[in-house]
Design a protein around this motif. Structure first.
Motif, mmCIF file in Angstrom:
data_model
loop_
_atom_site.group_PDB
_atom_site.id
_atom_site.type_symbol
_atom_site.label_atom_id
_atom_site.label_comp_id
_atom_site.label_asym_id
_atom_site.label_seq_id
_atom_site.Cartn_x
_atom_site.Cartn_y
_atom_site.Cartn_z
ATOM 1 N N ILE A 239 0.857 -1.178 0.000
ATOM 2 C CA ILE A 239 0.000 0.000 0.000
ATOM 3 C C ILE A 239 0.898 1.235 0.000
ATOM 4 C CG2 ILE A 239 -1.865 1.218 1.160
ATOM 5 C CD1 ILE A 239 -2.633 -1.544 0.194
ATOM 6 N N PRO A 240 0.923 2.033 -1.086
ATOM 7 C CA PRO A 240 1.813 3.207 -1.116
ATOM 8 C C PRO A 240 1.339 4.296 -0.150
ATOM 9 C CG PRO A 240 0.391 3.178 -3.044
ATOM 10 C CD PRO A 240 0.140 1.889 -2.322
ATOM 11 N N VAL A 241 2.290 4.936 0.517
ATOM 12 C CA VAL A 241 1.999 6.029 1.444
ATOM 13 C C VAL A 241 2.967 7.166 1.141
ATOM 14 C CG1 VAL A 241 1.845 6.752 3.853
ATOM 15 C CG2 VAL A 241 1.215 4.421 3.222
ATOM 16 N N HIS A 242 2.421 8.375 1.001
ATOM 17 C CA HIS A 242 3.246 9.554 0.726
ATOM 18 C C HIS A 242 3.158 10.510 1.910
ATOM 19 C CE1 HIS A 242 5.352 12.657 -1.514
ATOM 20 N NE2 HIS A 242 4.403 13.516 -1.168
ATOM 21 N N TYR A 243 4.319 10.939 2.413
ATOM 22 C CA TYR A 243 4.384 11.872 3.540
ATOM 23 C C TYR A 243 4.745 13.264 3.035
ATOM 24 C CZ TYR A 243 4.212 7.841 6.640
ATOM 25 O OH TYR A 243 3.818 6.704 7.297
ATOM 26 N N ALA A 244 3.933 14.229 3.432
ATOM 27 C CA ALA A 244 4.157 15.610 2.991
ATOM 28 C C ALA A 244 5.354 16.219 3.721
ATOM 29 C CB ALA A 244 2.900 16.452 3.252
ATOM 30 N N LYS A 245 5.904 17.279 3.133
ATOM 31 C CA LYS A 245 7.044 17.954 3.742
ATOM 32 C C LYS A 245 6.581 18.804 4.923
ATOM 33 C CE LYS A 245 9.815 18.234 -0.477
ATOM 34 N NZ LYS A 245 10.524 19.142 -1.428
ATOM 35 N N ARG A 246 7.412 18.806 5.970
ATOM 36 C CA ARG A 246 7.131 19.613 7.161
ATOM 37 C C ARG A 246 8.360 20.445 7.497
ATOM 38 N NH1 ARG A 246 5.771 15.729 11.832
ATOM 39 N NH2 ARG A 246 7.516 14.605 10.840
ATOM 40 N N VAL A 247 8.139 21.714 7.813
ATOM 41 C CA VAL A 247 9.234 22.613 8.181
ATOM 42 C C VAL A 247 9.239 22.767 9.691
ATOM 43 C CG1 VAL A 247 10.233 24.891 7.910
ATOM 44 C CG2 VAL A 247 9.055 23.811 5.975
ATOM 45 N N VAL A 248 10.315 22.310 10.327
ATOM 46 C CA VAL A 248 10.489 22.426 11.778
ATOM 47 C C VAL A 248 11.778 23.215 12.007
ATOM 48 C CG1 VAL A 248 10.734 21.217 13.971
ATOM 49 C CG2 VAL A 248 9.317 20.224 12.144
ATOM 50 N N GLY A 249 11.609 24.508 12.382
ATOM 51 C CA GLY A 249 12.791 25.360 12.533
ATOM 52 C C GLY A 249 13.411 25.643 11.180
ATOM 53 N N ARG A 250 14.655 25.282 11.045
ATOM 54 C CA ARG A 250 15.359 25.460 9.774
ATOM 55 C C ARG A 250 15.474 24.161 8.964
ATOM 56 N NH1 ARG A 250 20.515 29.362 11.320
ATOM 57 N NH2 ARG A 250 19.297 31.138 12.120
ATOM 58 N N ARG A 340 -2.032 9.567 9.598
ATOM 59 C CA ARG A 340 -2.500 10.954 9.665
ATOM 60 C C ARG A 340 -1.634 11.783 10.609
ATOM 61 N NH1 ARG A 340 -7.738 8.463 9.487
ATOM 62 N NH2 ARG A 340 -7.769 8.434 11.777
ATOM 63 N N GLU A 341 -1.240 11.225 11.755
ATOM 64 C CA GLU A 341 -0.435 11.979 12.716
ATOM 65 C C GLU A 341 0.939 12.335 12.170
ATOM 66 O OE1 GLU A 341 -0.343 9.631 16.229
ATOM 67 O OE2 GLU A 341 -2.335 10.290 16.929
ATOM 68 N N ASN A 342 1.445 11.544 11.261
ATOM 69 C CA ASN A 342 2.761 11.810 10.678
ATOM 70 C C ASN A 342 2.673 12.535 9.340
ATOM 71 O OD1 ASN A 342 4.948 10.298 12.419
ATOM 72 N ND2 ASN A 342 3.196 8.913 12.291
ATOM 73 N N GLY A 343 1.491 13.065 9.013
ATOM 74 C CA GLY A 343 1.339 13.839 7.790
ATOM 75 C C GLY A 343 1.358 13.014 6.527
ATOM 76 N N GLY A 344 0.948 11.759 6.619
ATOM 77 C CA GLY A 344 0.957 10.892 5.454
ATOM 78 C C GLY A 344 -0.417 10.715 4.850
ATOM 79 N N SER A 345 -0.434 10.210 3.637
ATOM 80 C CA SER A 345 -1.695 9.943 2.946
ATOM 81 C C SER A 345 -1.453 8.880 1.885
ATOM 82 C CB SER A 345 -2.246 11.216 2.296
ATOM 83 O OG SER A 345 -1.343 11.696 1.304
ATOM 84 N N ILE A 346 -2.523 8.175 1.559
ATOM 85 C CA ILE A 346 -2.471 7.163 0.497
ATOM 86 C C ILE A 346 -2.940 7.813 -0.795
ATOM 87 C CG2 ILE A 346 -3.376 4.939 -0.271
ATOM 88 C CD1 ILE A 346 -3.743 4.182 2.645
ATOM 89 N N PRO A 347 -2.134 7.765 -1.860
ATOM 90 C CA PRO A 347 -2.514 8.422 -3.118
ATOM 91 C C PRO A 347 -3.865 7.917 -3.630
ATOM 92 C CG PRO A 347 -0.213 7.762 -3.172
ATOM 93 C CD PRO A 347 -0.789 7.171 -1.933
ATOM 94 N N GLY A 348 -4.739 8.884 -3.964
ATOM 95 C CA GLY A 348 -6.054 8.545 -4.498
ATOM 96 C C GLY A 348 -7.102 8.269 -3.451
ATOM 97 N N ILE A 349 -6.736 8.317 -2.156
ATOM 98 C CA ILE A 349 -7.681 8.028 -1.075
ATOM 99 C C ILE A 349 -7.785 9.250 -0.177
ATOM 100 C CG2 ILE A 349 -8.245 6.499 0.844
ATOM 101 C CD1 ILE A 349 -8.294 5.130 -1.884
ATOM 102 N N ARG A 350 -9.011 9.692 0.095
ATOM 103 C CA ARG A 350 -9.202 10.808 1.012
ATOM 104 C C ARG A 350 -8.706 10.440 2.405
ATOM 105 N NH1 ARG A 350 -15.392 12.262 0.491
ATOM 106 N NH2 ARG A 350 -14.868 13.028 2.601
#
Length: 439
Positions: A239-250, A340-350
């Motif tokens: 099951i593919p999972v994509h995690y979005a980028k997060r900016v923490v400090g620098r 969800r807590e780690n900012g991830g999502s499955i492509p094509g799935i809400r």
């Protein structure tokens, strides 16, 4: 590091010690399987079982899990099955009673659950050992003690203690050996029965009781099923999972793609072991107490391991425990929450449909996987009916034994490879120091 894990595990000192420790524990387990409980006449047992022309379906079934310890009436005659039965009851109780689940999730809650499981195992052993004493009294000349009450108390104490020692041995293999302690004990019991089964099969072929063509067909079927079981155990859905980028400090975290591996059969051989153990408890009680109670005698005949209804219940329980164990180990709600807590999502799935999607994927994987296990589990009955094989041989040529042998072997090799990789990484970190030229 070479690619051969079997060779490498004897080169690494720590892993070699774990393997030798496992062999020693298994040797102790096999020794206890031939030590007859006090008050039993071994010669009378041997004469009784040899006099049975077609064998005893119940004894062959019990010996299958205990490695021949049941027919010997040894101190380890119940094996680890009472512990597994109690684990099933405890897992069901955690789902039925929310208060128990909350206790299990607290700090130290798992230790409490383990303690309750062991206490419950003692009560299950006492009930099963009582049935064993009643069954022994039906064998002519098996009991040498004149005081029946003293024999029952001594036998119940010995068998219960032997079961708890067996559980302790399995835990030692898990902690100090190569892992999968309880499964390894069942594995050792099945392997110990193979030489006698092959010898009996050769004797029956030489006497003309079984056609050699049937034997060749069953052997080819045996090899083909091993290949299919390995293929099914190794198969997985990614099951593919994509995690979005997060900016923490620098710093920027995330932005990577990974996958969740869902096996075709996520629960492995656990449903087969659970289903067999779940059926074993009422079968032993009914067979042991059957001669004195009429309705229990009918129940023992109804649940005969070679009968139709037993195999129907076995199939249903395998499917049930496949779903049950998968929901316990791979909870879609918790997986979706972590994504969800780690900012991830499955492509094509809400995002709010992640749990529903994971549940749907698991259902599509578990159903065919559990049915596959069920078909292989009833294979011994088919072999016994079509080719006339005795139950003691057909149970070892396929079915539950084959699933346990292949499943435990694959899990053990995975444990060995994980230990090898961990040792390899430790060697890079601890021993890979850069030394100065001047030194």
């Amino acid at each position: 590091m070479a690619n051969n894990s079997i060779v490498n595990m004897f080169k690494v000192k720590e892993l070699r010690e774990r393997v030798f420790f496992t062999f020693i524990v298994l040797a102790v387990f096999r020794l206890g399987s031939v030590l007859t409980i006090p008050g039993i006449n071994p010669q009378a047992l041997t004469s009784y079982f040899d006099s049975l022309t077609r064998g005893n379906a119940f004894v062959d079934y019990m010996d299958f899990f205990a490695g021949g310890a049941f027919s010997n009436f040894s101190v380890f005659m119940l094996g680890v099955m009472p512990y597994i039965s109690t684990q099933i009851i405890m897992q069901l109780a955690l789902i039925i009673f929310p208060s128990l689940k909350r206790i299990a999730q607290e700090d130290g809650g798992q230790k409490k659950v383990q303690a309750w499981t062991r206490i419950g195992t003692v009560f299950v052993c006492l009930i099963q050992s009582l049935a064993v004493t009643v069954y022994a009294s039906s064998i002519p000349g098996a009991i040498v003690l004149e005081n029946q009450i003293a024999f029952k108390m001594l036998a119940m104490l010995t068998v219960t203690t032997g079961t708890m020692v067996t559980i302790w041995l399995g835990e030692q293999i898990t902690a100090r050996g190569i892992g999968n302690g309880i499964s390894m004990l069942i594995f050792a019991g099945i392997v110990a029965r193979l030489p006698s089964a092959v010898w009996e099969l050769g004797r029956m072929v030489s006497n003309g009781e079984i056609n050699i063509v049937f034997v060749l067909v069953v052997v080819i079927m045996f090899v083909a099923i091993i290949a299919l079981v390995v293929y099914e155990q190794q198969g997985q859905r990614k099951i593919p999972v994509h995690y979005a980028k997060r900016v923490v400090g620098r710093k920027i975290y995330g932005g990577q793609s990974t996958y969740i591996p869902f096996k075709i059969n996520p629960s492995g051989v656990i449903p087969v072991i659970f289903a067999s153990s779940f059926l074993q408890f009422p079968l032993q009680i009914a067979t042991g107490l059957g001669p004195n109670v009429r309705w229990l005698n009918r129940l023992a005949t109804f649940l005969s391991p070679s009968g139709l209804w037993y195999n129907i219940f076995l199939v249903l329980l395998i499917v049930f425990f496949a779903y049950f164990y998968t929901q316990v180990t791979l909870n879609p709600t918790e997986i979706a929450k972590n994504i969800r807590e780690n900012g991830g999502s499955i492509p094509g799935i809400r995002t709010d449909k992640t749990e529903e999607f994971l549940q749907r994927v698991l259902n599509r994987l578990v159903l065919p996987g559990s049915l596959y296990l069920a078909v292989i589990a009833v294979l011994p009955t088919i072999i016994q009916t079509l080719f006339g094989f005795p139950q003691s041989i057909s149970m070892l040529m396929g079915g539950t034994s084959l699933l346990i042998l292949v499943g435990v072997d694959l899990d053990t090799m995975s444990q060995v490879e994980a230990l090898l990789k961990m040792h390899h990484h430790d060697g890079l970190v601890k021993k890979g120091k850069i030394r100065s030229r001047n030194l």
